[in-house]
Design a protein around this motif. Sequence first.
Motif, PDB file in Angstrom:
ATOM      1  N   ASN A   1     -19.327 -46.664 -46.818  1.00 48.66           N
ATOM      2  CA  ASN A   1     -20.367 -47.564 -46.326  1.00 48.66           C
ATOM      3  C   ASN A   1     -20.144 -48.963 -46.898  1.00 48.66           C
ATOM      4  O   ASN A   1     -20.284 -49.170 -48.107  1.00 48.66           O
ATOM      5  CB  ASN A   1     -21.761 -47.043 -46.732  1.00 48.66           C
ATOM      6  CG  ASN A   1     -22.909 -47.880 -46.188  1.00 48.66           C
ATOM      7  OD1 ASN A   1     -22.693 -48.802 -45.389  1.00 48.66           O
ATOM      8  ND2 ASN A   1     -24.126 -47.570 -46.605  1.00 48.66           N
ATOM      9  N   ALA A   2     -19.826 -49.893 -46.028  1.00 51.04           N
ATOM     10  CA  ALA A   2     -19.581 -51.275 -46.457  1.00 51.04           C
ATOM     11  C   ALA A   2     -20.834 -51.898 -47.062  1.00 51.04           C
ATOM     12  O   ALA A   2     -20.764 -52.928 -47.730  1.00 51.04           O
ATOM     13  CB  ALA A   2     -19.106 -52.098 -45.265  1.00 51.04           C
ATOM     14  N   ASN A   3     -21.984 -51.268 -46.841  1.00 56.17           N
ATOM     15  CA  ASN A   3     -23.256 -51.762 -47.399  1.00 56.17           C
ATOM     16  C   ASN A   3     -23.485 -51.236 -48.828  1.00 56.17           C
ATOM     17  O   ASN A   3     -24.506 -51.546 -49.440  1.00 56.17           O
ATOM     18  CB  ASN A   3     -24.405 -51.360 -46.461  1.00 56.17           C
ATOM     19  CG  ASN A   3     -25.677 -52.145 -46.705  1.00 56.17           C
ATOM     20  OD1 ASN A   3     -25.631 -53.264 -47.244  1.00 56.17           O
ATOM     21  ND2 ASN A   3     -26.815 -51.587 -46.352  1.00 56.17           N
ATOM     22  N   GLY A   4     -22.572 -50.407 -49.333  1.00 57.19           N
ATOM     23  CA  GLY A   4     -22.628 -49.997 -50.742  1.00 57.19           C
ATOM     24  C   GLY A   4     -23.793 -49.093 -51.102  1.00 57.19           C
ATOM     25  O   GLY A   4     -24.223 -49.078 -52.254  1.00 57.19           O
ATOM     26  N   ARG A   5     -24.297 -48.348 -50.138  1.00 57.63           N
ATOM     27  CA  ARG A   5     -25.484 -47.518 -50.417  1.00 57.63           C
ATOM     28  C   ARG A   5     -25.333 -46.120 -49.836  1.00 57.63           C
ATOM     29  O   ARG A   5     -24.662 -45.921 -48.819  1.00 57.63           O
ATOM     30  CB  ARG A   5     -26.732 -48.163 -49.810  1.00 57.63           C
ATOM     31  CG  ARG A   5     -27.150 -49.439 -50.511  1.00 57.63           C
ATOM     32  CD  ARG A   5     -28.388 -50.038 -49.854  1.00 57.63           C
ATOM     33  NE  ARG A   5     -28.927 -51.126 -50.660  1.00 57.63           N
ATOM     34  CZ  ARG A   5     -28.499 -52.373 -50.616  1.00 57.63           C
ATOM     35  NH1 ARG A   5     -27.527 -52.706 -49.790  1.00 57.63           N
ATOM     36  NH2 ARG A   5     -29.036 -53.295 -51.396  1.00 57.63           N
ATOM     37  N   ILE A   6     -26.001 -45.189 -50.495  1.00 57.94           N
ATOM     38  CA  ILE A   6     -26.212 -43.873 -49.913  1.00 57.94           C
ATOM     39  C   ILE A   6     -27.673 -43.829 -49.470  1.00 57.94           C
ATOM     40  O   ILE A   6     -28.461 -44.667 -49.952  1.00 57.94           O
ATOM     41  CB  ILE A   6     -25.891 -42.727 -50.935  1.00 57.94           C
ATOM     42  CG1 ILE A   6     -26.421 -43.042 -52.348  1.00 57.94           C
ATOM     43  CG2 ILE A   6     -24.403 -42.501 -51.013  1.00 57.94           C
ATOM     44  CD1 ILE A   6     -27.793 -42.670 -52.556  1.00 57.94           C
ATOM     45  N   PRO A   7     -28.076 -42.923 -48.581  1.00 62.37           N
ATOM     46  CA  PRO A   7     -27.298 -41.843 -47.989  1.00 62.37           C
ATOM     47  C   PRO A   7     -26.393 -42.305 -46.843  1.00 62.37           C
ATOM     48  O   PRO A   7     -26.673 -43.299 -46.175  1.00 62.37           O
ATOM     49  CB  PRO A   7     -28.389 -40.918 -47.419  1.00 62.37           C
ATOM     50  CG  PRO A   7     -29.495 -41.850 -47.047  1.00 62.37           C
ATOM     51  CD  PRO A   7     -29.477 -42.904 -48.116  1.00 62.37           C
ATOM     52  N   VAL A   8     -25.335 -41.479 -46.663  1.00 61.52           N
ATOM     53  CA  VAL A   8     -24.489 -41.610 -45.479  1.00 61.52           C
ATOM     54  C   VAL A   8     -24.250 -40.188 -44.979  1.00 61.52           C
ATOM     55  O   VAL A   8     -23.840 -39.316 -45.748  1.00 61.52           O
ATOM     56  CB  VAL A   8     -23.145 -42.297 -45.803  1.00 61.52           C
ATOM     57  CG1 VAL A   8     -22.253 -42.324 -44.568  1.00 61.52           C
ATOM     58  CG2 VAL A   8     -23.361 -43.708 -46.339  1.00 61.52           C
ATOM     59  N   LEU A   9     -24.522 -39.972 -43.708  1.00 63.30           N
ATOM     60  CA  LEU A   9     -24.267 -38.666 -43.089  1.00 63.30           C
ATOM     61  C   LEU A   9     -22.920 -38.752 -42.387  1.00 63.30           C
ATOM     62  O   LEU A   9     -22.688 -39.679 -41.604  1.00 63.30           O
ATOM     63  CB  LEU A   9     -25.380 -38.328 -42.087  1.00 63.30           C
ATOM     64  CG  LEU A   9     -25.299 -36.966 -41.425  1.00 63.30           C
ATOM     65  CD1 LEU A   9     -25.547 -35.841 -42.435  1.00 63.30           C
ATOM     66  CD2 LEU A   9     -26.328 -36.851 -40.282  1.00 63.30           C
ATOM     67  N   GLN A  10     -22.047 -37.798 -42.695  1.00 60.76           N
ATOM     68  CA  GLN A  10     -20.713 -37.810 -42.092  1.00 60.76           C
ATOM     69  C   GLN A  10     -20.516 -36.570 -41.238  1.00 60.76           C
ATOM     70  O   GLN A  10     -20.881 -35.456 -41.641  1.00 60.76           O
ATOM     71  CB  GLN A  10     -19.648 -37.857 -43.197  1.00 60.76           C
ATOM     72  CG  GLN A  10     -18.240 -37.846 -42.632  1.00 60.76           C
ATOM     73  CD  GLN A  10     -17.183 -38.169 -43.681  1.00 60.76           C
ATOM     74  OE1 GLN A  10     -17.483 -38.260 -44.864  1.00 60.76           O
ATOM     75  NE2 GLN A  10     -15.952 -38.323 -43.230  1.00 60.76           N
ATOM     76  N   PHE A  11     -19.967 -36.753 -40.051  1.00 52.57           N
ATOM     77  CA  PHE A  11     -19.554 -35.610 -39.227  1.00 52.57           C
ATOM     78  C   PHE A  11     -18.225 -36.001 -38.602  1.00 52.57           C
ATOM     79  O   PHE A  11     -18.132 -37.000 -37.908  1.00 52.57           O
ATOM     80  CB  PHE A  11     -20.610 -35.229 -38.180  1.00 52.57           C
ATOM     81  CG  PHE A  11     -21.420 -36.375 -37.661  1.00 52.57           C
ATOM     82  CD1 PHE A  11     -22.452 -36.926 -38.412  1.00 52.57           C
ATOM     83  CD2 PHE A  11     -21.145 -36.909 -36.410  1.00 52.57           C
ATOM     84  CE1 PHE A  11     -23.186 -38.000 -37.938  1.00 52.57           C
ATOM     85  CE2 PHE A  11     -21.882 -37.982 -35.929  1.00 52.57           C
ATOM     86  CZ  PHE A  11     -22.899 -38.532 -36.697  1.00 52.57           C
ATOM     87  N   GLY A  12     -17.185 -35.223 -38.945  1.00 51.93           N
ATOM     88  CA  GLY A  12     -15.827 -35.604 -38.521  1.00 51.93           C
ATOM     89  C   GLY A  12     -15.500 -36.967 -39.108  1.00 51.93           C
ATOM     90  O   GLY A  12     -15.746 -37.232 -40.283  1.00 51.93           O
ATOM     91  N   ASP A  13     -15.016 -37.879 -38.261  1.00 46.14           N
ATOM     92  CA  ASP A  13     -14.686 -39.212 -38.776  1.00 46.14           C
ATOM     93  C   ASP A  13     -15.817 -40.206 -38.548  1.00 46.14           C
ATOM     94  O   ASP A  13     -15.660 -41.397 -38.728  1.00 46.14           O
ATOM     95  CB  ASP A  13     -13.369 -39.710 -38.154  1.00 46.14           C
ATOM     96  CG  ASP A  13     -13.440 -39.764 -36.630  1.00 46.14           C
ATOM     97  OD1 ASP A  13     -14.514 -39.403 -36.068  1.00 46.14           O
ATOM     98  OD2 ASP A  13     -12.442 -40.158 -36.004  1.00 46.14           O
TER      99      ASP A  13
ATOM    100  N   ALA B   1     -32.020 -43.174 -39.532  1.00 40.22           N
ATOM    101  CA  ALA B   1     -31.083 -42.977 -38.413  1.00 40.22           C
ATOM    102  C   ALA B   1     -30.442 -41.590 -38.520  1.00 40.22           C
ATOM    103  O   ALA B   1     -30.285 -40.877 -37.516  1.00 40.22           O
ATOM    104  CB  ALA B   1     -30.010 -44.061 -38.440  1.00 40.22           C
ATOM    105  N   ALA B   2     -30.097 -41.202 -39.751  1.00 43.25           N
ATOM    106  CA  ALA B   2     -29.462 -39.880 -39.949  1.00 43.25           C
ATOM    107  C   ALA B   2     -30.447 -38.762 -39.621  1.00 43.25           C
ATOM    108  O   ALA B   2     -30.074 -37.758 -38.994  1.00 43.25           O
ATOM    109  CB  ALA B   2     -28.953 -39.765 -41.383  1.00 43.25           C
ATOM    110  N   CYS B   3     -31.722 -38.940 -40.024  1.00 45.14           N
ATOM    111  CA  CYS B   3     -32.732 -37.917 -39.689  1.00 45.14           C
ATOM    112  C   CYS B   3     -32.860 -37.803 -38.171  1.00 45.14           C
ATOM    113  O   CYS B   3     -32.935 -36.697 -37.615  1.00 45.14           O
ATOM    114  CB  CYS B   3     -34.096 -38.286 -40.296  1.00 45.14           C
ATOM    115  SG  CYS B   3     -34.159 -38.088 -42.092  1.00 45.14           S
ATOM    116  N   TRP B   4     -32.895 -38.950 -37.519  1.00 45.01           N
ATOM    117  CA  TRP B   4     -32.998 -38.946 -36.054  1.00 45.01           C
ATOM    118  C   TRP B   4     -31.830 -38.192 -35.438  1.00 45.01           C
ATOM    119  O   TRP B   4     -32.007 -37.363 -34.536  1.00 45.01           O
ATOM    120  CB  TRP B   4     -33.045 -40.384 -35.514  1.00 45.01           C
ATOM    121  CG  TRP B   4     -33.114 -40.431 -34.012  1.00 45.01           C
ATOM    122  CD1 TRP B   4     -32.107 -40.186 -33.127  1.00 45.01           C
ATOM    123  CD2 TRP B   4     -34.283 -40.679 -33.222  1.00 45.01           C
ATOM    124  NE1 TRP B   4     -32.567 -40.279 -31.835  1.00 45.01           N
ATOM    125  CE2 TRP B   4     -33.897 -40.587 -31.869  1.00 45.01           C
ATOM    126  CE3 TRP B   4     -35.604 -40.987 -33.538  1.00 45.01           C
ATOM    127  CZ2 TRP B   4     -34.792 -40.784 -30.831  1.00 45.01           C
ATOM    128  CZ3 TRP B   4     -36.486 -41.183 -32.494  1.00 45.01           C
ATOM    129  CH2 TRP B   4     -36.082 -41.082 -31.154  1.00 45.01           C
TER     130      TRP B   4
END
Length: 204
Positions: free
Chosen positions: A51-63, A71-74
């Motif tokens: 994440n270029a924004n330097g923060r978590i959370p990040v949800l990853q699926f494949g690439d 957004a991830a919850c949605w």
Amino acid sequence: MADYTLHEDPLSGNCYKIKLTAALLGIPLTIRQYDIRKGETRTPEFLAEVNANGRIPVLQFGDKLLPESNAACWYLAEGSALIPADRFDRADMLRWMFFEQYNHEPNVATLRYWLAFVGEAHLSEQQRAMIPAKRIAGEDALALMDEHLDGRDWFVGDAASLADIALYAYTHVAEAGCFRLRERRHVCAWLDRVAALPGYVPMA
Ligand SMILES: N[C@@H](CCC(=O)N[C@@H](CS)C(=O)NCC(=O)O)C(=O)O
């Protein structure tokens, strides 16, 4: 079902929103942990690869990488009962998720983090000067939630939605930021309702 990896710090309520959404929907997540207090989301590798924004959370699926908790919850909940079928209710749910990000999280979550995890003695002068304004804004957000929940079980319509999950994450731990939670009796009753949802998991 896609294979999901959640890049997270277990202290983070924003990450917990995604874990709670996934648990309520029975979606397994692989967890990749970082320690934000050690700057592990600010390394050149993290910025380039996660994440270029330097923060978590990040949800990853494949690439594909999806930062931003709501957004991830949605993404996880699309097509489920956690997103209302009614068009107005869907927009109203987003209203509360935007409220959470603008009025609630920057105040309630930030004071929790500063006071319970960083420690007041370790805050900068600038951060210390921001505490009173954040306290007022956070209490205002909790008061507005309490008023809204007077006579209602859930934030939107008559069932739990992502609005409840987004707001639950930092509200249920607001006392760690010295917010006056117990006197908000409609909020407290709603917290109990969320915790009783089938599949509920507590924050780490
Ligand atoms: N709006 C973002 C906020 C993300 C955020 O602020 N994450 C914090 C932890 S809750 C973080 O990664 N902080 C580490 C840093 O800024 O270095 C979301 O909802 O996901």
